[in-house]
Design a protein around this motif. Structure first.
Motif, mmCIF file in Angstrom:
data_model
loop_
_atom_site.group_PDB
_atom_site.id
_atom_site.type_symbol
_atom_site.label_atom_id
_atom_site.label_comp_id
_atom_site.label_asym_id
_atom_site.label_seq_id
_atom_site.Cartn_x
_atom_site.Cartn_y
_atom_site.Cartn_z
ATOM 1 N N GLU A 293 -33.368 17.634 58.083
ATOM 2 C CA GLU A 293 -32.413 17.710 56.975
ATOM 3 C C GLU A 293 -33.036 18.616 55.914
ATOM 4 O O GLU A 293 -33.909 18.198 55.158
ATOM 5 N N GLY A 294 -32.609 19.868 55.902
ATOM 6 C CA GLY A 294 -33.217 20.827 54.982
ATOM 7 C C GLY A 294 -34.597 21.226 55.457
ATOM 8 O O GLY A 294 -35.003 20.978 56.595
ATOM 9 N N ALA A 295 -35.342 21.829 54.559
ATOM 10 C CA ALA A 295 -36.661 22.353 54.917
ATOM 11 C C ALA A 295 -37.782 21.350 54.726
ATOM 12 O O ALA A 295 -38.898 21.559 55.191
ATOM 13 N N ASP A 296 -37.504 20.248 54.020
ATOM 14 C CA ASP A 296 -38.601 19.325 53.689
ATOM 15 C C ASP A 296 -38.320 17.870 54.077
ATOM 16 O O ASP A 296 -38.965 16.960 53.580
ATOM 17 N N CYS A 297 -37.337 17.646 54.958
ATOM 18 C CA CYS A 297 -37.008 16.263 55.333
ATOM 19 C C CYS A 297 -36.757 16.170 56.841
ATOM 20 O O CYS A 297 -36.015 16.965 57.409
ATOM 21 N N LEU A 298 -37.424 15.194 57.457
ATOM 22 C CA LEU A 298 -37.298 14.986 58.895
ATOM 23 C C LEU A 298 -36.977 13.515 59.152
ATOM 24 O O LEU A 298 -37.656 12.633 58.636
ATOM 25 N N HIS A 299 -35.929 13.264 59.902
ATOM 26 C CA HIS A 299 -35.574 11.883 60.262
ATOM 27 C C HIS A 299 -36.046 11.602 61.688
ATOM 28 O O HIS A 299 -35.667 12.317 62.618
ATOM 29 N N LEU B 154 -42.261 22.009 58.282
ATOM 30 C CA LEU B 154 -41.283 21.329 59.128
ATOM 31 C C LEU B 154 -40.355 22.306 59.847
ATOM 32 O O LEU B 154 -39.838 22.007 60.925
ATOM 33 N N ASP B 155 -40.139 23.465 59.263
ATOM 34 C CA ASP B 155 -39.259 24.461 59.892
ATOM 35 C C ASP B 155 -39.821 24.983 61.214
ATOM 36 O O ASP B 155 -39.076 25.426 62.085
ATOM 37 N N SER B 156 -41.142 24.946 61.332
ATOM 38 C CA SER B 156 -41.771 25.523 62.525
ATOM 39 C C SER B 156 -41.976 24.504 63.644
ATOM 40 O O SER B 156 -42.509 24.833 64.698
ATOM 41 N N LEU B 157 -41.566 23.260 63.427
ATOM 42 C CA LEU B 157 -41.794 22.212 64.429
ATOM 43 C C LEU B 157 -40.901 22.412 65.662
ATOM 44 O O LEU B 157 -39.694 22.637 65.534
ATOM 45 N N PRO B 158 -41.473 22.280 66.874
ATOM 46 C CA PRO B 158 -40.671 22.351 68.108
ATOM 47 C C PRO B 158 -40.006 20.988 68.355
ATOM 48 O O PRO B 158 -40.516 20.153 69.108
ATOM 49 N N VAL B 159 -38.871 20.778 67.728
ATOM 50 C CA VAL B 159 -38.239 19.446 67.696
ATOM 51 C C VAL B 159 -37.987 18.880 69.094
ATOM 52 O O VAL B 159 -38.313 17.721 69.376
ATOM 53 N N ALA C 284 -44.224 2.732 74.971
ATOM 54 C CA ALA C 284 -43.609 1.729 74.095
ATOM 55 C C ALA C 284 -42.230 2.146 73.592
ATOM 56 O O ALA C 284 -41.522 1.352 72.992
ATOM 57 N N ILE C 285 -41.856 3.408 73.845
ATOM 58 C CA ILE C 285 -40.610 3.927 73.278
ATOM 59 C C ILE C 285 -39.525 4.049 74.343
ATOM 60 O O ILE C 285 -39.722 4.650 75.394
ATOM 61 N N ASN C 286 -38.386 3.460 74.038
ATOM 62 C CA ASN C 286 -37.231 3.524 74.930
ATOM 63 C C ASN C 286 -36.417 4.791 74.662
ATOM 64 O O ASN C 286 -35.994 5.477 75.576
ATOM 65 N N ARG C 287 -36.197 5.078 73.388
ATOM 66 C CA ARG C 287 -35.387 6.225 72.997
ATOM 67 C C ARG C 287 -35.844 6.744 71.649
ATOM 68 O O ARG C 287 -36.092 5.953 70.744
ATOM 69 N N ALA C 288 -35.952 8.058 71.499
ATOM 70 C CA ALA C 288 -36.346 8.658 70.224
ATOM 71 C C ALA C 288 -35.425 9.815 69.888
ATOM 72 O O ALA C 288 -34.921 10.500 70.775
ATOM 73 N N GLN C 289 -35.207 10.008 68.610
ATOM 74 C CA GLN C 289 -34.397 11.130 68.144
ATOM 75 C C GLN C 289 -35.013 11.682 66.860
ATOM 76 O O GLN C 289 -35.451 10.917 66.005
ATOM 77 N N ILE C 290 -35.046 12.994 66.754
ATOM 78 C CA ILE C 290 -35.555 13.656 65.547
ATOM 79 C C ILE C 290 -34.496 14.633 65.044
ATOM 80 O O ILE C 290 -33.983 15.453 65.817
#
Length: 204
Positions: free
Chosen positions: A40-46, A14-19, A31-37
């Motif tokens: 949270e730490g090294a092992d959690c993505l909201h 997850l640390d290497s993801l181009p958010v 289908a998507i109006n708005r998205a946010q990523i």
């Protein structure tokens, strides 16, 4: 579907993801109006997703003349977006709202309609959802004549063939209530309605 779109699996770092790039990818989905990523730490993505909520199909009224029949959706904020047949299958029975030339600068996904233009239609859709099909037949087409003709009118074509004339400057809910009463009266007398003027008589 979102996990697949983002290319995330159990062993993804997850640390290497181009958010920012992934947010942009999600926001470009029809289908998507708005998205946010957010991480949270090294092992959690909201991942937060707000879907488009279609209220009607939109089409240009002159499409039959020009031969360019493009159909988009409009959401409650008046924004046009493209149709995904798989994701939007449950919305295929929505009414078709015919726009006039000049109602929108460019008839493309992402274009925004004027609030004055779409608010009466939004109110109409919401109010019509309060009735079932035994009370109010499905609306197949919505027309709003341009500013050079009867710009105060909303014209509905119901699935049963009835044409309804409404006034967009008068309480939409009240006019629909009147329409349902008229339909009920006609049905109880075995009459078929051809045209209905739903606006109160003190208006044009």
């Amino acid at each position: 579907q979102v996990m697949s779109m983002l290319g995330i699996s159990d062993d993804t770092d997850l640390d290497s993801l181009p958010v920012e790039a992934l947010i942009s990818k999600l926001n470009n989905h029809p289908a998507i109006n708005r998205a946010q990523i957010t991480a949270e730490g090294a092992d959690c993505l909201h991942v937060s997703i707000e879907e488009h909520a279609p209220i009607a199909f939109v089409e240009m009224a002159d499409s039959a003349i020009t031969g360019k029949t493009t159909r988009l959706y409009v959401n409650p904020e008046g924004e046009l977006f493209s149709i995904d047949p798989k994701l939007h299958l449950r919305f295929i029975t929505l009414p078709v709202w015919l726009l006039n030339v000049g109602d929108v600068k460019q008839f493309i996904p992402g274009a925004k309609l004027n609030r004055e233009l779409y608010e009466p239609i939004l109110e109409l859709i919401i109010a019509s959802n309060a009735y079932d099909l035994t009370e109010l037949p499905a609306i197949s087409t919505i027309e709003c004549p341009d500013t050079y003709t009867h710009q105060w009118r909303i014209i509905l074509h119901l699935e049963n063939g009835t044409v309804v004339f409404m006034n967009k400057f008068v309480d939409i809910r009240e006019q629909l209530y009147r329409l349902v009463k008229i339909i009920s009266h006609a049905r109880s007398n075995n009459k078929r309605l051809k045209n209905v003027e739903a606006a109160p008589s003190e208006y044009p």
